[in-house]
Design an enzyme around this catalytic site. Structure first.
Site, PDB file in Angstrom:
ATOM      1  N   THR A 169       0.921  -1.135   0.000  1.00  0.00           N
ATOM      2  CA  THR A 169       0.000   0.000   0.000  1.00  0.00           C
ATOM      3  C   THR A 169       0.962   1.186   0.000  1.00  0.00           C
ATOM      4  OG1 THR A 169      -1.495  -1.267   1.372  1.00  0.00           O
ATOM      5  CG2 THR A 169      -1.705   1.104   1.528  1.00  0.00           C
ATOM      6  N   ARG A 197     -14.088  -6.439  -2.645  1.00  0.00           N
ATOM      7  CA  ARG A 197     -13.379  -6.536  -1.366  1.00  0.00           C
ATOM      8  C   ARG A 197     -12.860  -5.162  -0.963  1.00  0.00           C
ATOM      9  NH1 ARG A 197      -7.682  -5.431   0.316  1.00  0.00           N
ATOM     10  NH2 ARG A 197      -7.281  -6.747   2.115  1.00  0.00           N
ATOM     11  N   VAL A 198     -13.131  -4.771   0.256  1.00  0.00           N
ATOM     12  CA  VAL A 198     -12.574  -3.537   0.792  1.00  0.00           C
ATOM     13  C   VAL A 198     -11.663  -3.911   1.947  1.00  0.00           C
ATOM     14  CG1 VAL A 198     -13.063  -1.336   1.916  1.00  0.00           C
ATOM     15  CG2 VAL A 198     -14.597  -2.190   0.126  1.00  0.00           C
ATOM     16  N   GLY A 199     -10.435  -3.437   1.899  1.00  0.00           N
ATOM     17  CA  GLY A 199      -9.475  -3.749   2.956  1.00  0.00           C
ATOM     18  C   GLY A 199      -9.411  -2.647   3.999  1.00  0.00           C
ATOM     19  N   ASP A 200      -8.288  -2.618   4.700  1.00  0.00           N
ATOM     20  CA  ASP A 200      -8.138  -1.655   5.797  1.00  0.00           C
ATOM     21  C   ASP A 200      -7.986  -0.216   5.308  1.00  0.00           C
ATOM     22  OD1 ASP A 200      -4.803  -1.007   6.073  1.00  0.00           O
ATOM     23  OD2 ASP A 200      -5.469  -2.645   4.807  1.00  0.00           O
ATOM     24  N   THR A 220       0.243  -0.373   6.463  1.00  0.00           N
ATOM     25  CA  THR A 220       0.355  -1.231   5.287  1.00  0.00           C
ATOM     26  C   THR A 220       0.546  -2.661   5.766  1.00  0.00           C
ATOM     27  OG1 THR A 220       1.790  -1.834   3.415  1.00  0.00           O
ATOM     28  CG2 THR A 220       2.829  -0.611   5.196  1.00  0.00           C
ATOM     29  N   GLY A 221       0.132  -3.613   4.947  1.00  0.00           N
ATOM     30  CA  GLY A 221       0.277  -5.013   5.337  1.00  0.00           C
ATOM     31  C   GLY A 221      -0.988  -5.786   5.060  1.00  0.00           C
ATOM     32  N   HIS A 222      -1.223  -6.844   5.814  1.00  0.00           N
ATOM     33  CA  HIS A 222      -2.397  -7.676   5.577  1.00  0.00           C
ATOM     34  C   HIS A 222      -3.650  -6.966   6.089  1.00  0.00           C
ATOM     35  CE1 HIS A 222      -5.153 -11.180   6.352  1.00  0.00           C
ATOM     36  NE2 HIS A 222      -4.913 -11.230   5.061  1.00  0.00           N
ATOM     37  N   GLY A 223      -4.464  -6.490   5.152  1.00  0.00           N
ATOM     38  CA  GLY A 223      -5.593  -5.625   5.472  1.00  0.00           C
ATOM     39  C   GLY A 223      -6.569  -6.182   6.484  1.00  0.00           C
TER      40      GLY A 223
END
Length: 319
Positions: A169, A197-200, A220-223
């Site tokens: 990100t 899909r919506v992430g963090d 940033t990273g695994h949402g």
């Protein structure tokens, strides 16, 4: 009112950065940090600075945001972005947007031109059109690399999780001379994600948070892991309890790892202008400018330092 020394910190995503992409990622975060700092030096706001820095990385195909975003299961780019102003906690975000070059610009318009905080998909598209944001063909955002990866992930024995490790990100945090803080985050999300899909990134408190009372952070990273622990807000909470940016970041990342097994990275600036760039992944490209000094790195423990003048000179020579 005492004038603050402006500070900007940027990240180009946590994860695994392949050798052949390292130089491009370093150059990209350095360029973004210098641009954001330029805005601050000219008296621009923290919000202006983080928007400028993130836009610079959206336009850079090395990063998973704007041009260069990864593709969803259908082979399309769907992007999320957020921006937040620490002065009054105003925020704007967009999710699942297609066919625009700079989602961060649209997020800022949501913040400033609507009573809402998050617009998604079709509604975001209509709003972009109403605001006169030019539409571009979706193909223009797709790089050869993203398409290759998408194809690989479609193979029956593929493991998209493996490829998620170089997520990326992009984000920025800043404090301006008035002492206002801001954050901005933008992403193409997860490769081969489900449509919609919506992430963090689009979620306030997860992908970013900014509050003049404590500071600002972009993640940033695994949402999905970031959302579970509301990572950005968690870091600011730790700073409110008296932790330094570095300790707050490490404590929150450690909690995310032990509690839900999630890896990621964060950039932080507190209200005193102290900063940190921390990550639990193998790598995260980051850069910061404070006191006319540029610091940047990718690996844990790696930190290069240059004067801003020297950096700007080599910037114009093309790194």
């Amino acid at each position: 009112l005492g004038r603050m020394k402006p500070v900007i910190v940027v990240h180009g995503g946590a994860g695994r950065i392949f050798k052949e992409r390292e130089e491009g990622c370093r150059a990209g975060v350095v360029r973004a940090a210098l641009r954001g700092y330029g805005v601050l030096k000219q008296g621009g706001t923290a919000v202006d600075a983080v928007e400028e820095a993130v836009q610079s990385m959206e336009d850079d195909p090395h990063f998973n945001a704007g041009c260069g975003s990864v593709l969803n299961e259908k082979g399309e780019v769907e992007m999320d972005a957020i921006i937040m102003d620490g002065k009054n906690l105003d925020s704007g975000a967009v999710s699942a947007v297609k066919c625009i070059a700079n989602p961060i610009k649209l997020a800022r318009l949501v913040m400033e031109k609507t009573k809402h905080m998050l617009l998604t998909d079709h509604g975001a598209h209509l709003f972009a059109r109403a605001m006169g944001i030019p539409e571009i063909p979706g193909e223009k955002l797709i790089t050869e690399r993203s398409r290759e990866r998408w194809k690989k992930n479609l193979e029956p024995d593929s493991n998209p999780e493996e490829f998620q490790k170089d997520l990326g990100t992009v984000g920025a945090v800043a404090i301006d001379s008035e002492g206002n803080v801001a954050c901005a985050t933008s992403t193409g999300g997860l490769s081969n994600k489900l449509i919609g899909r919506v992430g963090d990134t689009a979620c306030i408190g997860s992908g970013g948070y900014a509050d003049n009372h404590s500071g600002a952070t972009s993640t940033t990273g695994h949402g999905e892991s970031i959302m579970k622990v509301v990572l950005a807000r968690l870091i600011l909470y730790h700073m409110e309890q008296g932790m330094s940016p570095e300790v707050a970041a490490d404590t929150a990342l450690d909690y995310m790892k032990t509690r839900v097994g999630g890896l990621g990275g964060v950039i932080v600036v507190n209200k005193a202008g102290e900063w940190a760039a921390r990550f639990s992944t193998k790598q995260m490209s980051w850069a910061t400018v404070k006191d006319e000094e540029l610091h940047y790195g990718i690996y844990a423990g790696e930190r290069h330092v240059k004067s801003v003048d020297e950096a700007l000179a080599s910037e114009s020579d093309g790194f």
